[in-house]
Enzyme design. Sequence first.
Site, PDB file in Angstrom:
ATOM      1  N   PRO A 169       0.609  -0.984  -0.172  1.00  0.00           N
ATOM      2  CA  PRO A 169      -0.091   0.246  -0.178  1.00  0.00           C
ATOM      3  C   PRO A 169       0.751   1.197   0.589  1.00  0.00           C
ATOM      4  O   PRO A 169       2.163   1.320   1.107  1.00  0.00           O
ATOM      5  CB  PRO A 169      -0.596  -0.264   1.128  1.00  0.00           C
ATOM      6  CG  PRO A 169       0.016  -1.153   1.979  1.00  0.00           C
ATOM      7  CD  PRO A 169       0.932  -1.722   1.590  1.00  0.00           C
ATOM      8  N   MET A 170       0.603   1.901  -0.314  1.00  0.00           N
ATOM      9  CA  MET A 170       1.281   3.153  -0.734  1.00  0.00           C
ATOM     10  C   MET A 170       0.080   4.799  -1.429  1.00  0.00           C
ATOM     11  O   MET A 170      -0.378   4.357  -2.508  1.00  0.00           O
ATOM     12  CB  MET A 170       2.655   3.044  -1.865  1.00  0.00           C
ATOM     13  CG  MET A 170       3.443   2.378  -1.579  1.00  0.00           C
ATOM     14  SD  MET A 170       4.976   2.601  -3.956  1.00  0.00           S
ATOM     15  CE  MET A 170       4.382   1.143  -4.420  1.00  0.00           C
ATOM     16  N   ALA A 171       0.573   5.180   0.026  1.00  0.00           N
ATOM     17  CA  ALA A 171      -0.704   6.484  -0.108  1.00  0.00           C
ATOM     18  C   ALA A 171       0.276   7.364  -1.029  1.00  0.00           C
ATOM     19  O   ALA A 171       1.085   7.876  -2.021  1.00  0.00           O
ATOM     20  CB  ALA A 171      -0.522   7.279   0.745  1.00  0.00           C
ATOM     21  N   GLN A 187      -5.924  -1.011   3.993  1.00  0.00           N
ATOM     22  CA  GLN A 187      -5.657  -0.689   5.122  1.00  0.00           C
ATOM     23  C   GLN A 187      -6.878   0.537   6.110  1.00  0.00           C
ATOM     24  O   GLN A 187      -6.744   1.493   5.252  1.00  0.00           O
ATOM     25  CB  GLN A 187      -4.216  -0.710   4.951  1.00  0.00           C
ATOM     26  CG  GLN A 187      -3.591   0.222   6.092  1.00  0.00           C
ATOM     27  CD  GLN A 187      -1.991   0.268   5.554  1.00  0.00           C
ATOM     28  OE1 GLN A 187      -1.771   1.786   5.023  1.00  0.00           O
ATOM     29  NE2 GLN A 187      -1.065  -0.077   5.703  1.00  0.00           N
ATOM     30  N   CYS A 230       4.046   3.617   9.235  1.00  0.00           N
ATOM     31  CA  CYS A 230       4.022   4.071   8.627  1.00  0.00           C
ATOM     32  C   CYS A 230       4.520   5.843   9.386  1.00  0.00           C
ATOM     33  O   CYS A 230       4.001   6.131  10.334  1.00  0.00           O
ATOM     34  CB  CYS A 230       2.606   5.339   8.090  1.00  0.00           C
ATOM     35  SG  CYS A 230       2.435   6.542   7.437  1.00  0.00           S
ATOM     36  N   LYS A 247       0.140  -4.295   9.152  1.00  0.00           N
ATOM     37  CA  LYS A 247       1.821  -3.968   8.609  1.00  0.00           C
ATOM     38  C   LYS A 247       2.676  -2.857   9.983  1.00  0.00           C
ATOM     39  O   LYS A 247       1.877  -2.077   9.710  1.00  0.00           O
ATOM     40  CB  LYS A 247       1.628  -3.690   7.635  1.00  0.00           C
ATOM     41  CG  LYS A 247       2.307  -2.829   6.428  1.00  0.00           C
ATOM     42  CD  LYS A 247       1.644  -2.734   5.471  1.00  0.00           C
ATOM     43  CE  LYS A 247       3.461  -1.779   4.115  1.00  0.00           C
ATOM     44  NZ  LYS A 247       3.867  -0.605   4.368  1.00  0.00           N
ATOM     45  N   ASN A 289       9.475  -6.911   3.687  1.00  0.00           N
ATOM     46  CA  ASN A 289       8.799  -5.751   2.819  1.00  0.00           C
ATOM     47  C   ASN A 289      10.444  -4.989   2.965  1.00  0.00           C
ATOM     48  O   ASN A 289      10.973  -4.996   4.126  1.00  0.00           O
ATOM     49  CB  ASN A 289       7.384  -4.682   3.352  1.00  0.00           C
ATOM     50  CG  ASN A 289       7.652  -3.358   2.401  1.00  0.00           C
ATOM     51  OD1 ASN A 289       7.747  -2.946   3.096  1.00  0.00           O
ATOM     52  ND2 ASN A 289       7.442  -3.836   1.278  1.00  0.00           N
ATOM     53  N   ARG A 332       7.608   0.735  -3.913  1.00  0.00           N
ATOM     54  CA  ARG A 332       8.474   1.482  -4.489  1.00  0.00           C
ATOM     55  C   ARG A 332       9.375   1.002  -6.222  1.00  0.00           C
ATOM     56  O   ARG A 332       9.139   2.041  -7.196  1.00  0.00           O
ATOM     57  CB  ARG A 332       9.802   2.357  -3.761  1.00  0.00           C
ATOM     58  CG  ARG A 332       8.962   3.641  -2.898  1.00  0.00           C
ATOM     59  CD  ARG A 332      10.383   3.477  -2.019  1.00  0.00           C
ATOM     60  NE  ARG A 332      10.630   2.605  -1.466  1.00  0.00           N
ATOM     61  CZ  ARG A 332      11.675   2.737  -0.288  1.00  0.00           C
ATOM     62  NH1 ARG A 332      12.684   3.914  -0.193  1.00  0.00           N
ATOM     63  NH2 ARG A 332      13.011   1.723   0.047  1.00  0.00           N
TER      64      ARG A 332
HETATM   65  C1  LIG Z   1       4.969   6.768  -1.510  1.00  0.00           C
HETATM   66  C2  LIG Z   1       4.522   5.534  -0.352  1.00  0.00           C
HETATM   67  C3  LIG Z   1       3.167   6.164   0.558  1.00  0.00           C
HETATM   68  C4  LIG Z   1       3.146   4.670   1.149  1.00  0.00           C
HETATM   69  N1  LIG Z   1       2.194   4.823   1.892  1.00  0.00           N
HETATM   70  C5  LIG Z   1       1.824   3.603   2.964  1.00  0.00           C
HETATM   71  C6  LIG Z   1       0.100   3.998   3.541  1.00  0.00           C
HETATM   72  O1  LIG Z   1      -0.215   4.047   3.416  1.00  0.00           O
HETATM   73  N2  LIG Z   1       0.626   2.450   4.056  1.00  0.00           N
HETATM   74  C7  LIG Z   1       1.144   1.430   4.363  1.00  0.00           C
HETATM   75  O2  LIG Z   1       1.313   0.799   5.101  1.00  0.00           O
HETATM   76  N3  LIG Z   1       2.914   1.788   4.145  1.00  0.00           N
HETATM   77  C8  LIG Z   1       2.932   2.659   2.696  1.00  0.00           C
HETATM   78  N4  LIG Z   1       3.709   3.003   2.413  1.00  0.00           N
HETATM   79  C9  LIG Z   1       5.505   2.250   3.027  1.00  0.00           C
HETATM   80  C10 LIG Z   1       5.338   0.755   1.813  1.00  0.00           C
HETATM   81  O3  LIG Z   1       3.889   0.050   1.787  1.00  0.00           O
HETATM   82  C11 LIG Z   1       6.533   0.104   1.981  1.00  0.00           C
HETATM   83  O4  LIG Z   1       6.474  -0.569   3.032  1.00  0.00           O
HETATM   84  C12 LIG Z   1       7.891   0.995   1.853  1.00  0.00           C
HETATM   85  O5  LIG Z   1       7.706   1.811   1.113  1.00  0.00           O
HETATM   86  C13 LIG Z   1       9.147  -0.306   1.817  1.00  0.00           C
HETATM   87  O6  LIG Z   1       9.048  -0.578   0.619  1.00  0.00           O
HETATM   88  P1  LIG Z   1       9.424  -0.680  -0.558  1.00  0.00           P
HETATM   89  O7  LIG Z   1      11.431  -0.634   0.127  1.00  0.00           O
HETATM   90  O8  LIG Z   1       8.863  -1.534  -1.465  1.00  0.00           O
HETATM   91  O9  LIG Z   1       9.147   0.984  -1.519  1.00  0.00           O
HETATM   92  C14 LIG Z   1       4.244   4.042   1.295  1.00  0.00           C
HETATM   93  C15 LIG Z   1       5.960   4.364   1.529  1.00  0.00           C
HETATM   94  C16 LIG Z   1       5.941   5.111  -0.086  1.00  0.00           C
HETATM   95  C17 LIG Z   1       7.169   5.393  -1.022  1.00  0.00           C
END
Ligand SMILES: Cc1cc2nc3c(=O)[nH]c(=O)nc-3n(C[C@H](O)[C@H](O)[C@H](O)COP(=O)(O)O)c2cc1C
Length: 337
Positions: A17-19, A71, A101, A140, A201, A226
Amino acid sequence: LFHIGPYHIGSQTLLAPMAGVSDLPFRRLCSRLGAGLATSEMVTADTRLWQTDKSRNRLMWEGISGPRSVQIAGSDPVQMAEAARACANLGAQILDINMGCPAKKVCNKAAGSALLKDEPLVVDILQAVVAATTIPVTLKFRTGWDAENRNAVRIARLAQDCGVQALTLHGRTRACRFEGAAEYDTIGEVVAAVDIPVIANGDIDSPHKARQVLLHTNAAAVMIGRAAQGNPWLFGQVNRFLASGVIASGPDLSAVAALMQEHFTALYEFYGTYLGCRIARKHLGWYLDGHLAWRFPAHLKADVWRQSFNALSTPEEQLNAVAQLSDRLNPLEDQAA
Ligand SMILES: Cc1cc2nc3c(=O)[nH]c(=O)nc-3n(C[C@H](O)[C@H](O)[C@H](O)COP(=O)(O)O)c2cc1C
């Protein structure tokens, strides 16, 4: 593979999940291209705020093939329980709780990863949410508050005791935000400490890395954030590599252009053309960096082309620009071949 509650998860690669990124159009693409689960961006647990387009847009699942996971973020057990019930009523099949977060907006209200500091409150929230609904609840979180306070194993055991059915662990502490490299030792310790599925993750960006993390941690699956931006093909590549050891080649130019057009068209439909065009620019940057920039010849600079794309403000102009770019680069690709 593995289950979350009654739901069979069809692959070991999940979209994070990525906002602002994991909206319905993007989740749909990722789930079609191999993501076994594509959880929506977080929504606030304050259901009074759900009347906004932003929240409503996050509570939709049309065209997603895996289970519908949403979420929520918050810190008040009663409010979280209410939000869980509301999500289930709206059709959610899995409810994910955000304790990962680090964002100020979330942390200042003692939600997100700030909750990790307060274990009794974690328990209150998890018990309240699990009791509020019959759908499986997942959590998470991060490895801890800071390097001195890595309480992931304790949180994981507490969560399991509360009835949480799967855990996703980002291999960083809250203090780390996104700095440094994710570490996977703590994820391995959590896997060894609980019986429920654990999803690893953090910094997973290639098929090799995915396999390495799975082997190192013994996790049930990996979650990719990402690295999926501008590269939803990564899920299929990782799945194929895990199944057969084969690294599939990346998409060719026409496949990239066709997917971008499909993605952007979905953005215009979902957000309306004004917002859709703006959001398309963000994704275009990622597609360009990952798949297109290196295909540009010396006389056609990718960043110059990007600037001209960013000046376009209608769907027709944007879609035409992608089609024209594809035509311009295609002959070059043929020559190279
Ligand atoms: C732009 C952005 C928005 C994110 N929004 C959320 C979110 O809404 N909820 C959440 O649990 N994690 C959020 N994360 C964290 C990601 O879910 C993930 O845990 C984190 O980016 C590490 O994984 P990665 O290295 O594969 O990006 C966000 C990360 C990014 C970069």
